[in-house]
Scaffold this motif. Structure first.
Motif: not given
Length: 321
Positions: A124, A142, A150, A152
């Protein structure tokens, strides 16, 4: 002890058979001189294989520890370095000109990883992902899908595409002037200073209109953990690294202690004169948390309240016999 309170057990365990990391390097190159020594070329290529890399693996909670440091990975680094030296003007009516260009790049890849891929840091806020077959400096963060979930995603790489350097020296009689200009192309870095200005609501464009009618600075601080790329930028730059002017002092002006010397020279040098970059921070070269391209430094606050690179000026008098 080691950053852990005296009455607290360290949750990391060191392997009982741990060994030093090892590396083997093969290097080859070409040196060439052409055009009656007016042009010189140096090309060097290398491959470095690193074994016994120190990594961490997760242990079962029943062991009483969370992770163990041990030897268990391998990495390969390939690079190229080139230097071109030219002498376009050699003592034509007392004028000479020397020029040098250097070019370098390197690429690293994790060749063996006996554990599942893992992040160094939190996605994040930006993290390096250590993954077999991939660059150890790849940066993940993110991202938010249209449905609101959300995920990655890879944002870029902390390692620059290449670096360049230009050095030129112009001489006429007893006077010479030289300059060095450096270029970094590519690479990604997190601008922590920018983020903290936003958190303090005093960034330059904080009140500018943003998505959804929000203030732009408020939108950035509200959404960067869902869209990490907000505070990550291209770290490319041009930098006038050095400027030097030198003059030989004529014999007729050498008085006092200088009268007993054979030659004397006065020089003025300036370092880190000017940087041209779109990076929104103090200096794209600076890293608060380690070197710029290392995995430990790719978090959003890699550059956080950094004092700009010092600009220095030197005046020097030298004499000899």
């Amino acid at each position: 002890i080691g950053g852990v309170g005296a009455f607290t057990l360290n949750s990391n365990l060191g392997s009982s058979i741990i060994a030093p990391e090892r590396q083997r390097e093969l290097e080859t190159g070409i040196d060439a001189t052409m055009l009656q020594s007016r042009l010189q070329l140096e090309v060097t290529g290398y491959q470095r294989n690193i074994s016994n890399l120190l990594i961490q693996r997760t242990l079962a909670p029943t062991t009483g520890y969370s992770q163990e440091v041990y030897n268990g990975a391998s990495m390969r680094v390939r690079g190229l370095e080139t230097v071109v030296s030219g002498f376009p003007i050699r003592d034509i009516r007392g004028v000479s000109w020397d020029t040098h260009v250097n070019f370098a790049l390197n690429r690293a890849i994790i060749t063996d990883l006996p554990v599942p891929s893992f992040y160094l840091g939190a996605p994040q806020t930006g993290a390096a992902k250590i993954e077999q077959g991939k660059s150890p400096t790849q940066i993940f963060g993110n991202d938010t899908l249209p449905n609101g979930s959300v995920v990655q995603d890879k944002m870029g790489d902390g390692n620059p595409d290449f670096t360049l350097g230009f050095s030129n020296t112009l001489r006429r009689g007893s006077f010479s002037v030289g300059a060095t200009l450096d270029r970094q192309h590519g690479g990604m870095a997190g601008a922590g200073t920018w983020r903290h200005y936003d958190l303090g609501q005093n960034s330059v464009d904080y009140d500018a209109p943003g998505p959804g009618g929000m203030k732009l600075g408020l939108w950035r601080t509200s959404y960067y953990q869902k869209y990490t790329r907000v505070y990550y930028q291209d770290a490319s730059f041009w930098k006038l690294r050095e400027l030097t002017a030198t003059i030989d002092i004529p014999k007729r002006l050498m008085m006092g202690a200088l009268a007993r010397t054979e030659h004397a020279q006065l020089s003025f040098t300036a370092h880190n004169i000017k940087t041209w970059t779109k990076f929104r921070g103090t200096d794209p070269e600076f890293a608060n948390f380690g070197a710029a391209a290392t995995p430990s430094s790719v978090q959003v606050e890699r550059e956080l309240g950094a004092y700009p690179t010092s600009r220095s000026f030197w005046l020097q008098l030298s004499a000899g016999w």
